[in-house]
Design a protein around this motif. Structure first.
Motif, PDB file in Angstrom:
ATOM      1  N   ARG A 116       4.724  31.045 -22.675  1.00 18.73           N
ATOM      2  CA  ARG A 116       5.814  32.025 -22.608  1.00 18.73           C
ATOM      3  C   ARG A 116       5.333  33.210 -21.773  1.00 18.73           C
ATOM      4  NH1 ARG A 116      10.431  29.639 -24.228  1.00 18.73           N
ATOM      5  NH2 ARG A 116      11.315  31.716 -24.323  1.00 18.73           N
ATOM      6  N   ASP A 117       6.185  34.211 -21.619  1.00 20.42           N
ATOM      7  CA  ASP A 117       5.883  35.384 -20.815  1.00 20.42           C
ATOM      8  C   ASP A 117       4.840  36.267 -21.514  1.00 20.42           C
ATOM      9  OD1 ASP A 117       6.340  37.373 -18.706  1.00 20.42           O
ATOM     10  OD2 ASP A 117       7.313  38.535 -20.290  1.00 20.42           O
TER      11      ASP A 117
ATOM     12  N   SER B 173       5.993  40.033 -22.369  1.00 24.31           N
ATOM     13  CA  SER B 173       6.891  40.105 -23.525  1.00 24.31           C
ATOM     14  C   SER B 173       6.162  39.779 -24.822  1.00 24.31           C
ATOM     15  CB  SER B 173       8.070  39.141 -23.343  1.00 24.31           C
ATOM     16  OG  SER B 173       8.861  39.534 -22.245  1.00 24.31           O
TER      17      SER B 173
ATOM     18  N   ASP C 263      14.676  44.735 -16.015  1.00 25.97           N
ATOM     19  CA  ASP C 263      14.232  43.347 -15.860  1.00 25.97           C
ATOM     20  C   ASP C 263      13.348  42.934 -17.033  1.00 25.97           C
ATOM     21  OD1 ASP C 263      15.568  43.025 -13.451  1.00 25.97           O
ATOM     22  OD2 ASP C 263      13.840  43.669 -12.265  1.00 25.97           O
ATOM     23  N   ARG C 264      12.434  43.824 -17.428  1.00 26.62           N
ATOM     24  CA  ARG C 264      11.551  43.527 -18.567  1.00 26.62           C
ATOM     25  C   ARG C 264      12.349  43.451 -19.869  1.00 26.62           C
ATOM     26  NH1 ARG C 264       6.549  41.698 -17.063  1.00 26.62           N
ATOM     27  NH2 ARG C 264       5.659  43.029 -15.483  1.00 26.62           N
TER      28      ARG C 264
ATOM     29  N   MET D 263      14.164  40.118 -20.005  1.00 27.93           N
ATOM     30  CA  MET D 263      13.225  39.052 -20.375  1.00 27.93           C
ATOM     31  C   MET D 263      12.882  39.137 -21.859  1.00 27.93           C
ATOM     32  SD  MET D 263      11.415  36.418 -19.743  1.00 27.93           S
ATOM     33  CE  MET D 263      11.024  36.166 -18.044  1.00 27.93           C
TER      34      MET D 263
ATOM     35  N   GLN E 279      15.350  37.512 -24.205  1.00 26.64           N
ATOM     36  CA  GLN E 279      15.210  36.060 -24.263  1.00 26.64           C
ATOM     37  C   GLN E 279      14.021  35.644 -25.132  1.00 26.64           C
ATOM     38  OE1 GLN E 279      17.711  34.104 -22.785  1.00 26.64           O
ATOM     39  NE2 GLN E 279      18.439  36.212 -22.815  1.00 26.64           N
ATOM     40  N   GLU E 280      12.905  36.331 -24.964  1.00 29.82           N
ATOM     41  CA  GLU E 280      11.712  35.995 -25.739  1.00 29.82           C
ATOM     42  C   GLU E 280      11.912  36.311 -27.224  1.00 29.82           C
ATOM     43  OE1 GLU E 280       8.621  34.492 -24.116  1.00 29.82           O
ATOM     44  OE2 GLU E 280      10.513  34.087 -23.098  1.00 29.82           O
TER      45      GLU E 280
ATOM     46  N   SER F  73      23.070  34.210 -21.704  1.00 28.35           N
ATOM     47  CA  SER F  73      22.324  34.330 -22.947  1.00 28.35           C
ATOM     48  C   SER F  73      23.164  33.936 -24.149  1.00 28.35           C
ATOM     49  CB  SER F  73      21.857  35.779 -23.105  1.00 28.35           C
ATOM     50  OG  SER F  73      21.338  35.999 -24.381  1.00 28.35           O
TER      51      SER F  73
END
Length: 145
Positions: free
Chosen positions: A54-55, A58, A84-85, A88, A91-92, A128
């Motif tokens: 994963r990211d 995040s 942008d962060r 993300m 989503q995480e 989403s």
């Protein structure tokens, strides 16, 4: 401190670690990594760390979210200011079943959209499951107060 109290992660190639006591008993993290009452979807790498594909940015925020909550501190301080962060992170947080963190990130995205063009944010959130409706557009003649 005993090594058994520490959980090690390899998140997208970035090493991370935290104490097992960081995770609340009712969290999916506790169930996956501490009590193991729920099967973890992650494999263990050669060094014994859980490999989380994963990211990493995040995931670091998610660990700080748990740390700050445990300490009774203002966990919202760990949220990024960059849209942008934040997108993300929504989503995480959704993936890791953290609705409070996801919802706060969405609220911050809404604040960003009030200050900036919301087209990008609406496009991102339309895809989403957590906020498929996006945000309402401001009318041209509407003034900021």
């Amino acid at each position: 401190m005993s090594e058994t109290l520490i959980i090690r992660f390899n998140v997208g190639g970035s090493p991370m670690a935290t104490l097992k006591t960081t995770f609340p008993v009712d969290s999916i993290f506790h169930k996956w990594f501490v009590s193991r009452t729920k099967a973890s979807p992650f494999t263990v790498d050669r060094e014994g760390a859980y490999f989380v594909d994963r990211d990493p940015f995040s995931f670091g925020i998610i660990l700080n979210y748990f740390r700050l909550r445990k300490a009774g501190q203002l966990w919202e301080a760990c949220l990024p200011k960059d849209p942008d962060r934040l997108a993300m992170l929504t989503q995480e947080a959704d993936f890791f079943l953290l609705p409070q963190l996801r919802d706060q990130a969405i609220c911050m995205l809404q604040l960003c959209s009030n200050k900036n063009d919301s087209n990008y944010i609406n496009e991102m959130l339309a895809k989403s499951t957590s906020c498929p409706q996006g945000f309402e557009k401001k009318e041209e003649n509407e003034e900021d107060y």
